[in-house]
Scaffold this motif. Structure first.
Motif, PDB file in Angstrom:
ATOM      1  N   LEU A  35     -21.043 -11.160 -11.991  1.00  0.00           N
ATOM      2  CA  LEU A  35     -20.722 -12.053 -10.883  1.00  0.00           C
ATOM      3  C   LEU A  35     -20.897 -13.519 -11.271  1.00  0.00           C
ATOM      4  CD1 LEU A  35     -22.253 -10.173  -7.832  1.00  0.00           C
ATOM      5  CD2 LEU A  35     -19.937 -11.075  -7.941  1.00  0.00           C
ATOM      6  N   LEU A  36     -21.977 -13.805 -12.013  1.00  0.00           N
ATOM      7  CA  LEU A  36     -22.217 -15.190 -12.399  1.00  0.00           C
ATOM      8  C   LEU A  36     -21.169 -15.677 -13.393  1.00  0.00           C
ATOM      9  CD1 LEU A  36     -24.118 -17.572 -11.918  1.00  0.00           C
ATOM     10  CD2 LEU A  36     -25.474 -16.793 -13.867  1.00  0.00           C
ATOM     11  N   GLU A  37     -20.705 -14.782 -14.247  1.00  0.00           N
ATOM     12  CA  GLU A  37     -19.616 -15.159 -15.155  1.00  0.00           C
ATOM     13  C   GLU A  37     -18.357 -15.527 -14.374  1.00  0.00           C
ATOM     14  OE1 GLU A  37     -18.953 -11.969 -17.850  1.00  0.00           O
ATOM     15  OE2 GLU A  37     -20.922 -12.135 -18.810  1.00  0.00           O
ATOM     16  N   GLN A  38     -18.139 -14.800 -13.285  1.00  0.00           N
ATOM     17  CA  GLN A  38     -16.951 -15.051 -12.478  1.00  0.00           C
ATOM     18  C   GLN A  38     -17.119 -16.295 -11.604  1.00  0.00           C
ATOM     19  OE1 GLN A  38     -15.831 -11.591 -10.251  1.00  0.00           O
ATOM     20  NE2 GLN A  38     -13.895 -12.469  -9.515  1.00  0.00           N
ATOM     21  N   TYR A  39     -18.357 -16.552 -11.175  1.00  0.00           N
ATOM     22  CA  TYR A  39     -18.630 -17.707 -10.303  1.00  0.00           C
ATOM     23  C   TYR A  39     -19.774 -18.529 -10.912  1.00  0.00           C
ATOM     24  CZ  TYR A  39     -16.075 -14.684  -7.070  1.00  0.00           C
ATOM     25  OH  TYR A  39     -15.134 -13.867  -6.488  1.00  0.00           O
ATOM     26  N   PRO A  40     -19.504 -19.232 -12.011  1.00  0.00           N
ATOM     27  CA  PRO A  40     -20.590 -19.910 -12.746  1.00  0.00           C
ATOM     28  C   PRO A  40     -21.260 -21.038 -11.985  1.00  0.00           C
ATOM     29  CG  PRO A  40     -18.431 -20.512 -13.623  1.00  0.00           C
ATOM     30  CD  PRO A  40     -18.195 -19.405 -12.654  1.00  0.00           C
ATOM     31  N   ASP A  41     -20.633 -21.540 -10.930  1.00  0.00           N
ATOM     32  CA  ASP A  41     -21.223 -22.638 -10.168  1.00  0.00           C
ATOM     33  C   ASP A  41     -22.012 -22.160  -8.953  1.00  0.00           C
ATOM     34  OD1 ASP A  41     -20.096 -24.521 -11.898  1.00  0.00           O
ATOM     35  OD2 ASP A  41     -18.209 -24.544 -10.770  1.00  0.00           O
ATOM     36  N   PHE A  72     -29.865 -17.693  -9.016  1.00  0.00           N
ATOM     37  CA  PHE A  72     -31.240 -17.441  -8.588  1.00  0.00           C
ATOM     38  C   PHE A  72     -31.496 -15.941  -8.469  1.00  0.00           C
ATOM     39  CE2 PHE A  72     -34.454 -17.259  -5.046  1.00  0.00           C
ATOM     40  CZ  PHE A  72     -35.512 -17.735  -5.803  1.00  0.00           C
ATOM     41  N   SER A  73     -30.553 -15.216  -7.874  1.00  0.00           N
ATOM     42  CA  SER A  73     -30.709 -13.754  -7.759  1.00  0.00           C
ATOM     43  C   SER A  73     -30.814 -13.108  -9.136  1.00  0.00           C
ATOM     44  CB  SER A  73     -29.529 -13.160  -6.996  1.00  0.00           C
ATOM     45  OG  SER A  73     -29.506 -13.617  -5.657  1.00  0.00           O
ATOM     46  N   LEU A  74     -29.983 -13.564 -10.068  1.00  0.00           N
ATOM     47  CA  LEU A  74     -30.025 -13.003 -11.423  1.00  0.00           C
ATOM     48  C   LEU A  74     -31.363 -13.306 -12.093  1.00  0.00           C
ATOM     49  CD1 LEU A  74     -28.800 -11.579 -13.828  1.00  0.00           C
ATOM     50  CD2 LEU A  74     -27.582 -13.690 -14.415  1.00  0.00           C
ATOM     51  N   ALA A  75     -31.897 -14.494 -11.870  1.00  0.00           N
ATOM     52  CA  ALA A  75     -33.210 -14.838 -12.438  1.00  0.00           C
ATOM     53  C   ALA A  75     -34.288 -13.882 -11.927  1.00  0.00           C
ATOM     54  CB  ALA A  75     -33.568 -16.286 -12.087  1.00  0.00           C
ATOM     55  N   LEU A  76     -34.259 -13.578 -10.629  1.00  0.00           N
ATOM     56  CA  LEU A  76     -35.258 -12.669 -10.062  1.00  0.00           C
ATOM     57  C   LEU A  76     -35.091 -11.257 -10.615  1.00  0.00           C
ATOM     58  CD1 LEU A  76     -35.343 -13.788  -6.306  1.00  0.00           C
ATOM     59  CD2 LEU A  76     -36.810 -14.525  -8.194  1.00  0.00           C
ATOM     60  N   VAL A  77     -33.840 -10.830 -10.802  1.00  0.00           N
ATOM     61  CA  VAL A  77     -33.600  -9.501 -11.372  1.00  0.00           C
ATOM     62  C   VAL A  77     -34.078  -9.461 -12.818  1.00  0.00           C
ATOM     63  CG1 VAL A  77     -31.809  -7.840 -12.032  1.00  0.00           C
ATOM     64  CG2 VAL A  77     -31.707  -8.958  -9.805  1.00  0.00           C
ATOM     65  N   GLN A 137     -34.670 -22.665 -15.263  1.00  0.00           N
ATOM     66  CA  GLN A 137     -34.605 -24.051 -15.733  1.00  0.00           C
ATOM     67  C   GLN A 137     -33.258 -24.685 -15.406  1.00  0.00           C
ATOM     68  OE1 GLN A 137     -35.690 -23.510 -19.864  1.00  0.00           O
ATOM     69  NE2 GLN A 137     -37.857 -23.934 -19.479  1.00  0.00           N
ATOM     70  N   GLN A 138     -32.201 -23.876 -15.477  1.00  0.00           N
ATOM     71  CA  GLN A 138     -30.875 -24.390 -15.121  1.00  0.00           C
ATOM     72  C   GLN A 138     -30.825 -24.758 -13.637  1.00  0.00           C
ATOM     73  OE1 GLN A 138     -28.182 -24.945 -17.313  1.00  0.00           O
ATOM     74  NE2 GLN A 138     -27.560 -26.107 -15.502  1.00  0.00           N
ATOM     75  N   LEU A 139     -31.483 -23.970 -12.797  1.00  0.00           N
ATOM     76  CA  LEU A 139     -31.531 -24.290 -11.370  1.00  0.00           C
ATOM     77  C   LEU A 139     -32.242 -25.620 -11.135  1.00  0.00           C
ATOM     78  CD1 LEU A 139     -32.400 -20.766  -9.911  1.00  0.00           C
ATOM     79  CD2 LEU A 139     -30.262 -22.017  -9.571  1.00  0.00           C
TER      80      LEU A 139
END
Length: 570
Positions: free
Chosen positions: A275-281, A287-292, A307-309
């Motif tokens: 999903l993040l690859e599809q919607y990089p912005d 944030f959800s991916l970081a928690l996972v 850190q990117q956030l």
């Protein structure tokens, strides 16, 4: 006035309407559609003047004047074109009352215009006038147009039960005439869910094949399946939906979250990564991916996303809090402390203070912890009370109850008679055996809040455990139990007081229930003692052994074992 002149004039006027739509973005949008050529009425000179004034005002950005004139003339003339124009301007300006009035005039003046009927239905639903809204929606349905029963149901979902019940009856009536209408099915299911009838809602939605279901319906079915304990059916449902709608973000996000709920963390991480690859912005996805990643113990990748956030200046406080946790897991306490210190006023502020204090107290840097918390109380006075409690708990946890008590006394000077501080002082008094102070503070709390289950339970348990006032203790604990019958701490207390009173069978039943919900060392100590008293020695030893394995430093477990078996080992 001659009819031909009136038509020519109003066409010129509507040309002026178009000039507003070509202005900068501050202007209201043009009408979405005009189904068929409009027939305009003859207007009086006064009406024409008002409408021309409205157009000129619109060109100059005075949409308040434009709206006022159009609304006045819509009401006076009941002309559908004028009413529609008033509605479009009201919608653009966010003027709810004007949008409601103009949409109703438009719909009543143009009963065959589906856009007008939909507009009135939506505005009435927004205003909470659901029965009237349904009339307009039914008009659309009768003319075979798609309508907004889903919006009506969503608007009514949070209302009172009587309103929902009335709307459900109307939906039932319409479903008998239009049994396959997707929006009717969705709307009725939504109302049933809100009414606490998820199985009926599911049965209704399952009348429609997955391949014919709209995305909102698929998502609702997923939530309903989870709510009735059929989560294993939800994931295949989402997968079929994704095959039908491969580019839909909502379905893929629901799938990723469901994988997390089912503990399939590796697959969830892959889903969120795609999903993040599809919607990089999309920083919410990041944030959800970081928690996972943290759940998967992939600390380095979690750190990179967090850190990117921070660099993107989104979810900043949450990112700093979780970066602190990542550094703790990586064995980097100084970096963790630095991250926690950067968490500002937010939902994350107090958790950051707790974790910071734990690091410092556990590494024998209690003076530094106290200094930091004192500084935080000065810098963030809105959090001062909670910060006193955090520091007091830390002093008590690290075996300095005197310091904890002195701090609470200091806090009470600043926040006199605060009940949370008094409760804390009562618990500290119990640790040092000052039962008079404990009872005084808990009685004070109960005078202010007679239904405070936590205070009732604390006082009742202490009387049962530390005195022989068992009957009085039982009354207090039973009051707490009536207020919160599923709280395992209260069940433990009720079991313990029954043990003290000699009701061993009832004590065992209650303590087994408490232990099943919350296998804490103290609950295990109590259950084991009741089992021991009933001659079930082997089972008692098993209960104690399991608890010691989980909490080997528990003093209550070891003292119970020593007292009953002569050894601290089960």
């Amino acid at each position: 006035m001659k009819k031909s002149f009136a038509i020519l004039t109003i066409l010129t006027l509507l040309g002026g309407c178009q000039s507003i739509t070509s202005a900068p973005e501050t202007t209201p949008p043009a009408p979405v559609s005009t189904p068929e050529p409009q027939q305009y009425a003859s207007f009086s000179q006064e009406t024409l003047y008002a409408l021309l004034t409205a157009e000129l005002a619109g060109q100059r950005g005075r949409f308040d004047i434009a709206l006022g004139n159009y609304l006045q003339q819509a009401n006076a003339t009941e002309d559908p074109a004028v009413a529609e124009r008033a509605y479009r301007i009201a919608e653009y300006l966010g003027s709810e009352q004007a949008a409601l009035l103009s949409s109703q005039i438009w719909a009543d003046a143009a009963p065959d215009n589906l856009d007008a009927q939909r507009a009135a239905a939506i505005q009435l639903a927004r205003a909470g006038r659901f029965d009237e809204s349904l009339v307009y929606m039914e008009n659309v349905l009768k003319r075979h147009g798609s309508t907004h029963f889903d919006f009506l149901a969503l608007s009514a979902a949070e209302t009172d039960p009587d309103t929902r019940s009335g709307l459900m009856k109307n939906f039932d009536r319409l479903l008998q005439q239009y049994p396959n209408n997707a929006q009717l099915l969705f709307g009725q299911a939504l109302l049933l869910q809100q009414d606490g009838r998820p199985e009926e809602a599911l049965a209704l939605l399952q009348r429609q094949p997955v391949q014919d279901s709209e995305i909102a319906t698929l998502l609702l079915r997923t939530r309903l399946l989870q709510s009735v304990g059929r989560g294993d059916e939800a994931l295949p449902l989402l997968e079929r939906g994704i095959r039908q709608h491969p580019d839909d973000k909502r379905l893929r996000l629901a799938q990723a979250r469901l994988l997390v709920d089912q503990g399939r963390i590796k697959e969830a991480k892959q889903a969120f990564s795609r999903l993040l690859e599809q919607y990089p912005d999309d920083d919410d996805l990041r944030f959800s991916l970081a928690l996972v990643c943290m759940e998967a113990k992939d600390w380095q990748e979690a750190r990179d996303h967090l850190q990117q956030l921070v660099r993107n200046e989104t979810h900043v406080n949450a990112a700093h809090l979780h970066l602190g946790r990542v550094h703790e897991e990586l064995g980097e306490p100084e970096q963790a402390l630095d991250e926690y210190s950067q968490v500002g006023p937010s939902n994350e502020f107090l958790p950051a203070q707790v974790r910071q204090s734990n690091i410092l107290f556990s590494s024998q840097r209690s003076a530094e912890a106290s200094r930091r918390l004192r500084g935080a109380r000065l810098d963030q006075p809105d959090y001062a009370l909670q910060l006193y409690l955090i520091e007091s708990e830390a002093w008590a946890k690290y075996q300095q109850p005197e310091r904890a008590s002195r701090l609470i006394e200091q806090a009470l000077k600043e926040f006199p008679d605060d009940l949370s501080l008094l409760y804390t002082r009562a618990m500290l008094a119990e640790k040092r055996g000052d039962l008079a102070q404990l009872e005084k503070d808990l009685r004070f709390i109960l005078e202010r809040e007679p239904d405070n289950a936590m205070a009732l339970n604390a006082l009742g348990y202490t009387l049962a455990d530390r005195t022989t006032r068992y009957a009085e203790a039982k009354v207090l604990i039973e009051q707490a139990h009536q207020l919160n019958s599923q709280d395992p701490a209260i069940l433990d207390s009720l079991g313990w007081v029954n043990f003290r009173l000699g009701n061993l069978s009832e004590a065992e039943r209650l303590l087994r229930q408490a232990h099943e919900q919350f296998p804490d060392a103290e609950v295990a100590a109590h259950l084991g003692e009741v089992l021991w008293a009933r001659g079930k020695h082997a089972e008692a030893r098993r209960v104690w052994a399991e608890a010691l394995k989980a909490q080997p430093e528990s003093s209550i477990l070891r003292s119970t074992l020593q007292r009953l078996t002569g050894s601290e080992n089960p």
